[in-house]
Write an enzyme that holds these catalytic residues in place. Structure first.
Site, PDB file in Angstrom:
ATOM      1  N   ASP A 242       2.405   7.434 -18.941  1.00  0.00           N
ATOM      2  CA  ASP A 242       1.280   6.780 -18.839  1.00  0.00           C
ATOM      3  C   ASP A 242       0.589   6.337 -20.134  1.00  0.00           C
ATOM      4  OD1 ASP A 242       0.390   9.334 -19.402  1.00  0.00           O
ATOM      5  OD2 ASP A 242      -1.332   9.466 -17.866  1.00  0.00           O
TER       6      ASP A 242
ATOM      7  N   LYS B 258      -6.905  20.941 -22.675  1.00  0.00           N
ATOM      8  CA  LYS B 258      -8.166  20.293 -22.187  1.00  0.00           C
ATOM      9  C   LYS B 258      -9.579  21.338 -22.573  1.00  0.00           C
ATOM     10  CE  LYS B 258      -6.175  17.084 -19.381  1.00  0.00           C
ATOM     11  NZ  LYS B 258      -5.044  17.291 -18.209  1.00  0.00           N
TER      12      LYS B 258
ATOM     13  N   ASP C 113      -3.832   6.350 -23.443  1.00  0.00           N
ATOM     14  CA  ASP C 113      -3.385   6.754 -22.158  1.00  0.00           C
ATOM     15  C   ASP C 113      -4.171   5.975 -21.230  1.00  0.00           C
ATOM     16  OD1 ASP C 113      -3.923   8.014 -19.679  1.00  0.00           O
ATOM     17  OD2 ASP C 113      -3.430   9.948 -20.427  1.00  0.00           O
TER      18      ASP C 113
HETATM   19  N1  GDD Z   1       7.467  14.145 -12.032  1.00  0.00           N
HETATM   20  C1  GDD Z   1       6.270  14.793 -12.319  1.00  0.00           C
HETATM   21  N2  GDD Z   1       6.017  15.713 -11.720  1.00  0.00           N
HETATM   22  N3  GDD Z   1       5.674  14.116 -13.337  1.00  0.00           N
HETATM   23  C2  GDD Z   1       4.400  14.642 -13.232  1.00  0.00           C
HETATM   24  C3  GDD Z   1       3.837  15.872 -12.620  1.00  0.00           C
HETATM   25  C4  GDD Z   1       4.634  16.238 -11.529  1.00  0.00           C
HETATM   26  O1  GDD Z   1       4.355  17.308 -11.025  1.00  0.00           O
HETATM   27  N4  GDD Z   1       2.698  16.015 -12.957  1.00  0.00           N
HETATM   28  C5  GDD Z   1       1.929  15.057 -13.754  1.00  0.00           C
HETATM   29  N5  GDD Z   1       3.245  14.207 -14.217  1.00  0.00           N
HETATM   30  C6  GDD Z   1       3.421  12.913 -14.867  1.00  0.00           C
HETATM   31  C7  GDD Z   1       2.108  11.914 -14.693  1.00  0.00           C
HETATM   32  O2  GDD Z   1       2.601  11.079 -13.889  1.00  0.00           O
HETATM   33  C8  GDD Z   1       1.906  11.523 -16.123  1.00  0.00           C
HETATM   34  O3  GDD Z   1       2.968  10.373 -16.423  1.00  0.00           O
HETATM   35  C9  GDD Z   1       2.571  12.682 -17.051  1.00  0.00           C
HETATM   36  O4  GDD Z   1       3.093  13.441 -16.174  1.00  0.00           O
HETATM   37  C10 GDD Z   1       1.138  13.452 -17.754  1.00  0.00           C
HETATM   38  O5  GDD Z   1       0.406  13.899 -16.512  1.00  0.00           O
HETATM   39  P1  GDD Z   1      -1.103  13.416 -16.204  1.00  0.00           P
HETATM   40  O6  GDD Z   1      -1.672  13.777 -15.115  1.00  0.00           O
HETATM   41  O7  GDD Z   1      -1.309  11.947 -16.867  1.00  0.00           O
HETATM   42  O8  GDD Z   1      -1.957  14.542 -17.709  1.00  0.00           O
HETATM   43  P2  GDD Z   1      -3.094  14.252 -18.551  1.00  0.00           P
HETATM   44  O9  GDD Z   1      -3.126  12.749 -18.976  1.00  0.00           O
HETATM   45  O10 GDD Z   1      -4.277  14.850 -17.926  1.00  0.00           O
HETATM   46  O11 GDD Z   1      -2.660  15.189 -19.732  1.00  0.00           O
HETATM   47  C11 GDD Z   1      -1.423  15.011 -20.370  1.00  0.00           C
HETATM   48  O12 GDD Z   1      -1.173  13.925 -21.048  1.00  0.00           O
HETATM   49  C12 GDD Z   1      -2.088  13.901 -22.437  1.00  0.00           C
HETATM   50  C13 GDD Z   1      -1.724  12.793 -23.018  1.00  0.00           C
HETATM   51  O13 GDD Z   1      -2.075  11.715 -22.263  1.00  0.00           O
HETATM   52  C14 GDD Z   1      -1.206  16.396 -20.939  1.00  0.00           C
HETATM   53  O14 GDD Z   1       0.236  16.162 -21.558  1.00  0.00           O
HETATM   54  C15 GDD Z   1      -2.077  16.538 -22.203  1.00  0.00           C
HETATM   55  O15 GDD Z   1      -1.620  17.699 -22.860  1.00  0.00           O
HETATM   56  C16 GDD Z   1      -1.957  15.144 -23.153  1.00  0.00           C
HETATM   57  O16 GDD Z   1      -2.928  15.374 -24.211  1.00  0.00           O
HETATM   58 MG    MG Z   2      -2.305  10.896 -18.534  1.00  0.00          MG
END
Ligand code: GDD
Ligand code: MG
Length: 370
Positions: free
Chosen positions: A106, A157, A217
């Protein structure tokens, strides 16, 4: 090179648009977000991608029916239950025995992956995390490093006043296959909360690669709109969309839109077969293919997805109208209102910050309007 792409999330903050189209397949400037980023991976030598799927896996298989996009071969790994980010990587990377890329599906980015791989190899890292500097790091993984790039800590976070740096995990990793041995084979393991912090406790070779290349993001309504504007402005490369032509400065068209008698102010993109009736004004917006906009409408900083239909005198500002949705005459949509696929907004409605979905009976339900 192989890559694992994490696209299993539900995209809850973009509902109801993500009820029918999972977030990675949502268009940015009329091209599925994931297609854009697969091109980015391919430019840096990735020719095989494992899509790590959970939510709406069917939609991905339908979008790429022959299991490839351009020269990239696609594999699908579908989780029965979400495995968490580390669990998903371990499951999807099963059988990969060479250094590989992981990308959070994303994140809109033009990161120089080739340079990042060279950085990783030069330091003989076991894992390298891409880093980007943001004003408020509290919604991200925060990653302080030493001068040589070695990661000092990984804090997912933290409260805003407790973040040790503004450099955050930008969601692209280079991993050696041995990294997978650090992930326990059980349900739901987070790479951010468990695997990276534990790797530091055992003095593993974890590095951070800093870059100031464009990064966003796209997970919230405002960011989803920002992404379109940034792409149209050329921040992620030009043309904004492969087949788009610049009709006037900042005004891009695909195929044959009809907009005689309408005013279009860039940055804007008009999709093939879209029609803007006379008297309409479109500014800083994306009009999807086959969209129909009635007379005297005003569309600003918004996105109308494929086949959406607007009656006369509709005003849309900072909003998203989903595919095949219809908006009755004189309605006013504003302040991050999201209209789901096939939903209908009544004539004269005033919606601010609302979410409108089509229910299975074909009627629309709305929440949060005024
Ligand atoms: N297959 C799969 N299974 N994908 C997952 C799962 C899971 O259980 N959980 C999350 N994802 C995928 C989401 O679809 C997304 O593409 C990515 O992993 C990150 O998950 P998000 O839910 O979007 O996390 P975030 O945005 O709160 O935080 C993450 O991204 C940030 C940067 O945008 C973390 O990696 C942070 O450390 C980082 O800064
Ligand atoms: Mg994200």
């Amino acid at each position: 090179m192989k890559a694992v792409v994490l696209v299993g999330g539900e995209g809850t903050r973009l509902r109801p648009v993500t009820l029918t189209t999972p977030k990675p397949l949502l268009p940015i400037a009329n091209q599925a977000f994931l297609e854009r980023q697969l091109r980015w991976l391919a430019r840096h030598g990735v020719d095989e991608v494992v899509l790590s799927l959970g939510y709406r896996a069917d939609a991905f298989e339908k979008h790429f029916p022959d299991g490839r996009f351009d020269d990239v071969r696609l594999h699908y790994k579908v989780e029965d239950e979400p495995l968490g980010t580390a669990g998903a990587i371990k499951f999807a990377a099963d059988g990969i025995d060479e250094r590989f890329v992981v990308w959070n599906g994303d994140v809109l980015t033009a990161l120089d992956l080739t340079a990042m791989v060279a950085f990783h190899d030069a330091r003989r890292a076991e894992a390298t995390i891409s880093l980007y500097e943001v004003e408020d790091p509290s919604a991200f993984g925060v990653v302080p490093t030493r001068d040589d790039g070695r990661v000092i800590a990984f804090v997912e976070k933290p409260p805003a006043d407790r973040a040790p740096t503004k450099w955050i995990n930008a969601g692209t990793y280079i991993l050696e296959p041995g990294f997978l041995d650090r992930i326990p084979a059980r349900l739901n393991v987070s790479v951010e909360r468990e695997t990276f912090p534990r790797m530091l406790e055992s003095d593993g070779a974890l590095f951070g690669y800093k870059s100031d290349t464009y990064w966003l993001d796209i997970g919230t309504p405002q960011k989803y709109l920002d992404a379109q504007a940034d792409v149209l402005a050329g921040h992620v490369g030009l043309p904004p969309t492969a087949e788009a032509k610049e009709h006037a400065p900042g005004v891009w068209v695909q195929g044959h839109p009809v907009f005689d008698g309408a005013a279009v102010e860039g940055p804007a993109l008009l999709g093939d077969g879209s029609v803007l009736a006379p008297g309409s004004i479109v500014a800083q917006s994306v009009i999807g293919p086959a969209v129909h906009v009635g007379r005297d409408c005003r569309i600003e900083r918004s996105v109308l997805l494929a086949d959406a239909r607007l009656g006369d005198g509709v005003v849309v500002t900072d909003a998203v109208v989903g595919p095949s949705a219809s908006v009755g005459a004189g309605a006013v949509l504003s302040d991050l209102t999201l209209i789901g696929a096939d939903a209908h907004v009544a004539a004269g409605a005033r919606l601010s910050g609302a979410r409108v979905a089509s229910n299975p009976m074909g009627e629309s339900t709305s929440s949060g309007g005024i």
